[in-house]
Design an enzyme around this catalytic site. Structure first.
Site, PDB file in Angstrom:
ATOM      1  N   HIS A  28      -5.011  79.916  45.090  1.00 28.88           N
ATOM      2  CA  HIS A  28      -5.238  81.321  45.455  1.00 28.88           C
ATOM      3  C   HIS A  28      -4.919  81.506  46.927  1.00 28.88           C
ATOM      4  O   HIS A  28      -4.610  80.550  47.641  1.00 28.88           O
ATOM      5  CB  HIS A  28      -6.647  81.779  45.075  1.00 28.88           C
ATOM      6  CG  HIS A  28      -7.771  81.148  45.841  1.00 28.88           C
ATOM      7  ND1 HIS A  28      -8.064  79.799  45.762  1.00 28.88           N
ATOM      8  CD2 HIS A  28      -8.686  81.675  46.699  1.00 28.88           C
ATOM      9  CE1 HIS A  28      -9.107  79.534  46.518  1.00 28.88           C
ATOM     10  NE2 HIS A  28      -9.506  80.651  47.121  1.00 28.88           N
ATOM     11  N   HIS A  30      -6.543  82.492  49.742  1.00 30.42           N
ATOM     12  CA  HIS A  30      -7.423  82.353  50.917  1.00 30.42           C
ATOM     13  C   HIS A  30      -6.884  81.304  51.907  1.00 30.42           C
ATOM     14  O   HIS A  30      -6.374  80.261  51.512  1.00 30.42           O
ATOM     15  CB  HIS A  30      -8.847  81.983  50.480  1.00 30.42           C
ATOM     16  CG  HIS A  30      -9.584  83.139  49.857  1.00 30.42           C
ATOM     17  ND1 HIS A  30     -10.675  82.983  49.036  1.00 30.42           N
ATOM     18  CD2 HIS A  30      -9.363  84.480  49.955  1.00 30.42           C
ATOM     19  CE1 HIS A  30     -11.117  84.178  48.654  1.00 30.42           C
ATOM     20  NE2 HIS A  30     -10.326  85.095  49.188  1.00 30.42           N
ATOM     21  N   ASP A  32      -8.228  79.182  53.857  1.00 32.78           N
ATOM     22  CA  ASP A  32      -8.730  77.797  53.849  1.00 32.78           C
ATOM     23  C   ASP A  32      -8.120  76.978  52.703  1.00 32.78           C
ATOM     24  O   ASP A  32      -8.458  75.798  52.529  1.00 32.78           O
ATOM     25  CB  ASP A  32     -10.270  77.754  53.830  1.00 32.78           C
ATOM     26  CG  ASP A  32     -10.886  78.474  52.641  1.00 32.78           C
ATOM     27  OD1 ASP A  32     -10.255  79.400  52.098  1.00 32.78           O
ATOM     28  OD2 ASP A  32     -12.012  78.105  52.258  1.00 32.78           O
ATOM     29  N   HIS A  33      -7.200  77.579  51.949  1.00 31.39           N
ATOM     30  CA  HIS A  33      -6.452  76.861  50.901  1.00 31.39           C
ATOM     31  C   HIS A  33      -4.949  76.847  51.173  1.00 31.39           C
ATOM     32  O   HIS A  33      -4.221  76.065  50.573  1.00 31.39           O
ATOM     33  CB  HIS A  33      -6.712  77.505  49.541  1.00 31.39           C
ATOM     34  CG  HIS A  33      -8.146  77.416  49.122  1.00 31.39           C
ATOM     35  ND1 HIS A  33      -8.584  76.593  48.113  1.00 31.39           N
ATOM     36  CD2 HIS A  33      -9.257  78.013  49.635  1.00 31.39           C
ATOM     37  CE1 HIS A  33      -9.910  76.699  48.007  1.00 31.39           C
ATOM     38  NE2 HIS A  33     -10.330  77.555  48.924  1.00 31.39           N
ATOM     39  N   HIS A  93     -12.873  84.964  41.458  1.00 29.84           N
ATOM     40  CA  HIS A  93     -13.028  84.728  42.905  1.00 29.84           C
ATOM     41  C   HIS A  93     -11.989  85.562  43.653  1.00 29.84           C
ATOM     42  O   HIS A  93     -12.308  86.288  44.592  1.00 29.84           O
ATOM     43  CB  HIS A  93     -12.860  83.238  43.181  1.00 29.84           C
ATOM     44  CG  HIS A  93     -12.908  82.850  44.621  1.00 29.84           C
ATOM     45  ND1 HIS A  93     -14.063  82.914  45.372  1.00 29.84           N
ATOM     46  CD2 HIS A  93     -11.939  82.400  45.463  1.00 29.84           C
ATOM     47  CE1 HIS A  93     -13.797  82.514  46.614  1.00 29.84           C
ATOM     48  NE2 HIS A  93     -12.521  82.202  46.693  1.00 29.84           N
ATOM     49  N   ASP A 115     -11.418  77.558  43.971  1.00 31.65           N
ATOM     50  CA  ASP A 115     -12.762  78.105  44.208  1.00 31.65           C
ATOM     51  C   ASP A 115     -13.308  78.835  42.988  1.00 31.65           C
ATOM     52  O   ASP A 115     -14.056  79.807  43.112  1.00 31.65           O
ATOM     53  CB  ASP A 115     -12.736  79.091  45.394  1.00 31.65           C
ATOM     54  CG  ASP A 115     -12.582  78.385  46.724  1.00 31.65           C
ATOM     55  OD1 ASP A 115     -12.629  77.145  46.767  1.00 31.65           O
ATOM     56  OD2 ASP A 115     -12.404  79.097  47.737  1.00 31.65           O
ATOM     57  N   HIS A 153     -14.213  72.489  47.404  1.00 30.78           N
ATOM     58  CA  HIS A 153     -15.213  72.370  48.475  1.00 30.78           C
ATOM     59  C   HIS A 153     -16.345  71.434  48.063  1.00 30.78           C
ATOM     60  O   HIS A 153     -16.662  71.329  46.882  1.00 30.78           O
ATOM     61  CB  HIS A 153     -15.822  73.740  48.830  1.00 30.78           C
ATOM     62  CG  HIS A 153     -14.844  74.715  49.404  1.00 30.78           C
ATOM     63  ND1 HIS A 153     -14.430  74.670  50.716  1.00 30.78           N
ATOM     64  CD2 HIS A 153     -14.187  75.755  48.840  1.00 30.78           C
ATOM     65  CE1 HIS A 153     -13.573  75.661  50.942  1.00 30.78           C
ATOM     66  NE2 HIS A 153     -13.396  76.327  49.817  1.00 30.78           N
TER      67      HIS A 153
HETATM   68 ZN   LIG Z   1     -11.388  81.096  48.162  1.00 34.25          ZN
END
Ligand SMILES: [Zn+2]
Length: 225
Positions: A28, A30, A32-33, A93, A115, A153
């Protein structure tokens, strides 16, 4: 490489293992990915301008620079391997979140679920509805019990605090809470989990319907363990 939020640890690993990165899978949009993708591309090009790095990600997410956009039912064959991954749409998400499932990694099947499903928990609802997320989690729960769950995570301990709070008499959750507490005290990773363990101890997979899921997700959002 799945969901490189940061290029640094990936480059360190490639160097220490003498590996060349062939493909990046994204679940996805985001940061942090996806935040490490540009640096990994620059590095791959600097090493070998002829080398084409595959960057595979969800068709329904705002991510630039993908070499392939995938959706439910697509099959991704990793370059120069016989490893194939099935794409599963798991909105909730984010709106276009996907997961990747393969029967052929290491000793058994593996799931890369970003996530959506976490060890003993699940992702927050940022773009999708509770109905969508509940359906997405049900799809993942239907995978074989032995499937290794590579979520994105290390949230297992705080998820289990919540699970033990809402299901205080559940022995399987209590046992996992003790085990994970000990692992984290030794700074060990608790990922991957397995689908079998999640079916047993993840309260979000035990919700009978989307309404029950929505209520539990709201409780978790405001839980301060
Ligand atoms: Zn995420």
């Amino acid at each position: 490489m799945v969901d490189p939020g940061d290029a640094g640890p990936v480059l360190d690993h490639l160097k220490s293992e003498g590996l060349r990165l062939e493909a990046i899978l994204l679940t996805h949009h985001h940061t942090d990915h996806t935040g490490g993708v540009d640096d990994l591309l620059v590095h791959a090009f600097a090493n070998d301008p002829q080398h084409s790095l595959a960057i595979i990600g969800p068709a329904g997410e705002p991510i630039g620079g993908l070499t392939r956009r995938v959706t439910q039912g697509d099959i991704v064959v990793l370059p120069d391997t016989d490893i194939s991954l099935h794409v599963i749409d798991v909105p909730g998400h984010t709106a276009g979140h996907v997961a990747y499932f393969t029967e052929q990694v290491d000793n058994g099947p593996a799931l890369f679920c970003g996530d959506t499903l976490f060890a003993a928990g699940c992702g927050r609802l940022f773009e999708g509805t509770a109905e969508q997320m509940w359906s997405s989690l049900q799809k993942l729960a239907a995978l074989p019990d032995e499937t290794a769950v590579y979520c994105a995570h290390e949230y297992t301990l705080s998820n289990l605090k919540f699970a033990a709070h809402i299901l205080p008499n559940d022995r399987a959750i209590q046992a996992r809470f003790q085990q994970v507490s000990a692992q984290r005290a030794r700074s060990e990773a608790t990922v991957p989990s397995t689908i079998g363990i999640e079916r047993q101890t993840n309260p979000f997979l035990q919700c009978k319907n989307a309404d029950a899921f929505a209520t539990m997700r709201k409780q978790k959002d405001s839980f301060r363990g």
